[in-house]
Design a protein around this motif. Structure first.
Motif, PDB file in Angstrom:
ATOM      1  N   UNK A  93       0.871  -1.193   0.007  1.00  0.00           N
ATOM      2  CA  UNK A  93      -0.175  -0.026   0.121  1.00  0.00           C
ATOM      3  C   UNK A  93       0.839   1.296   0.012  1.00  0.00           C
ATOM      4  N   UNK A  94       1.036   1.781  -1.303  1.00  0.00           N
ATOM      5  CA  UNK A  94       1.918   2.947  -1.183  1.00  0.00           C
ATOM      6  C   UNK A  94       1.539   4.123  -0.494  1.00  0.00           C
ATOM      7  N   UNK A  95       0.489   4.051   0.029  1.00  0.00           N
ATOM      8  CA  UNK A  95      -0.101   5.371   0.972  1.00  0.00           C
ATOM      9  C   UNK A  95       0.445   5.216   2.464  1.00  0.00           C
ATOM     10  N   UNK A  96       0.998   3.937   2.704  1.00  0.00           N
ATOM     11  CA  UNK A  96       1.277   3.812   4.067  1.00  0.00           C
ATOM     12  C   UNK A  96       2.763   3.630   4.095  1.00  0.00           C
ATOM     13  N   UNK A  97       3.261   3.879   5.446  1.00  0.00           N
ATOM     14  CA  UNK A  97       4.782   3.378   5.831  1.00  0.00           C
ATOM     15  C   UNK A  97       4.720   2.493   7.019  1.00  0.00           C
ATOM     16  N   UNK A  98       5.734   1.624   6.722  1.00  0.00           N
ATOM     17  CA  UNK A  98       5.970   0.572   7.881  1.00  0.00           C
ATOM     18  C   UNK A  98       7.028   1.427   8.964  1.00  0.00           C
ATOM     19  N   UNK A  99       6.936   1.138  10.278  1.00  0.00           N
ATOM     20  CA  UNK A  99       7.786   1.835  11.059  1.00  0.00           C
ATOM     21  C   UNK A  99       8.520   0.602  11.724  1.00  0.00           C
ATOM     22  N   UNK A 100       9.900   0.667  11.937  1.00  0.00           N
ATOM     23  CA  UNK A 100      10.640  -0.347  12.661  1.00  0.00           C
ATOM     24  C   UNK A 100      11.586   0.529  13.317  1.00  0.00           C
ATOM     25  N   UNK A 101      12.139  -0.213  14.370  1.00  0.00           N
ATOM     26  CA  UNK A 101      13.257   0.083  15.208  1.00  0.00           C
ATOM     27  C   UNK A 101      14.442   0.315  14.510  1.00  0.00           C
ATOM     28  N   UNK A 102      15.385   1.139  14.845  1.00  0.00           N
ATOM     29  CA  UNK A 102      16.576   1.293  14.371  1.00  0.00           C
ATOM     30  C   UNK A 102      17.709   0.366  15.298  1.00  0.00           C
ATOM     31  N   UNK A 103      18.765   0.217  15.119  1.00  0.00           N
ATOM     32  CA  UNK A 103      19.807  -0.173  16.251  1.00  0.00           C
ATOM     33  C   UNK A 103      19.739   0.619  17.342  1.00  0.00           C
ATOM     34  N   UNK A 104      19.706   1.939  17.165  1.00  0.00           N
ATOM     35  CA  UNK A 104      19.825   2.821  18.336  1.00  0.00           C
ATOM     36  C   UNK A 104      18.394   2.706  19.246  1.00  0.00           C
ATOM     37  N   UNK A 105      17.281   2.373  18.457  1.00  0.00           N
ATOM     38  CA  UNK A 105      16.108   2.318  19.053  1.00  0.00           C
ATOM     39  C   UNK A 105      16.010   0.967  19.869  1.00  0.00           C
ATOM     40  N   UNK A 106      16.446   0.058  19.358  1.00  0.00           N
ATOM     41  CA  UNK A 106      16.591  -1.199  20.064  1.00  0.00           C
ATOM     42  C   UNK A 106      17.597  -1.008  21.222  1.00  0.00           C
ATOM     43  N   UNK A 107      18.614  -0.428  21.108  1.00  0.00           N
ATOM     44  CA  UNK A 107      19.436  -0.309  22.239  1.00  0.00           C
ATOM     45  C   UNK A 107      18.983   0.572  23.289  1.00  0.00           C
TER      46      UNK A 107
END
Length: 141
Positions: free
Chosen positions: A81-95
Motif C-alpha cells: 500500500x503505497x499510501x502507508x509506511x511501515x515503522x521499524x526500530x533502528x539499532x539505536x532504538x533497540x539499544x
C-alpha cells in the motif's frame, strides 16, 4: 475478601507498582511504549501503533515523529500500500529500549532483594503464572 475486593486491591497494587517502576525511565512513557510495540510486533504502521496504544492517530504520529528525529525509528514504504509506511526500530532504538528495560528491571530487582525475605520472593515467583493466566484471559475476552 471477595472477588471484587481482590480485583480492586490487585488493580491498585499493580498500578502503583508499574508507575513506581516507570519513574526510573529516562524517556517519555509514550515514546517508550511505541518502541515496545515496534519491538514486540513491528514493523507497524502509525495506525497500528495508535490502535495498540489506545490513542489517536495524531498522538501516535507525534511520538513517532519525535522518535524518528532521535534516530530511534525508521519509516519504509509499505510493500502493498503505497499510501502507508511501515515503522521499524533502528539499532539505536533497540539499544535505547533495552537500556530502559534494564533500568526498570534493575530497579525492581533491587527492591525485591531488599524488601522481600527469601520465602516472600518464592511466594512472589509462584504468583507470576497466575498473573500471566489472568492477562491471557483478559486479552481473549
Amino acid at each position: 475478601m471477595d472477588d471484587t475486593q481482590l480485583a480492586e486491591e490487585l488493580r491498585l497494587a499493580i498500578g502503583r507498582l508499574v508507575r513506581t517502576v516507570r519513574a526510573a525511565d529516562t524517556m517519555p512513557a509514550g515514546e517508550a511504549a511505541v518502541l515496545g510495540y515496534l519491538d514486540r510486533g513491528g514493523p507497524l504502521t502509525t495506525a497500528d501503533v495508535a490502535q495498540q496504544w489506545g490513542v489517536s492517530h495524531q498522538s501516535a504520529a507525534r511520538a513517532v515523529k519525535d522518535l524518528q528525529a532521535q534516530g530511534l525509528v525508521r519509516a519504509e514504504a509499505h510493500p502493498s500500500d503505497g499510501r502507508k509506511v511501515l515503522l521499524s526500530l533502528t539499532r539505536a532504538g533497540r539499544d535505547r529500549l533495552a537500556e530502559e528495560r534494564r533500568r526498570r528491571t534493575g530497579s525492581l530487582g533491587t527492591a525485591i532483594s531488599e524488601a522481600l525475605a527469601p520465602d516472600e520472593q518464592k511466594a512472589l515467583a509462584k504468583v507470576l503464572p497466575l498473573l500471566a493466566r489472568l492477562d491471557a484471559h483478559l486479552r481473549s475476552g
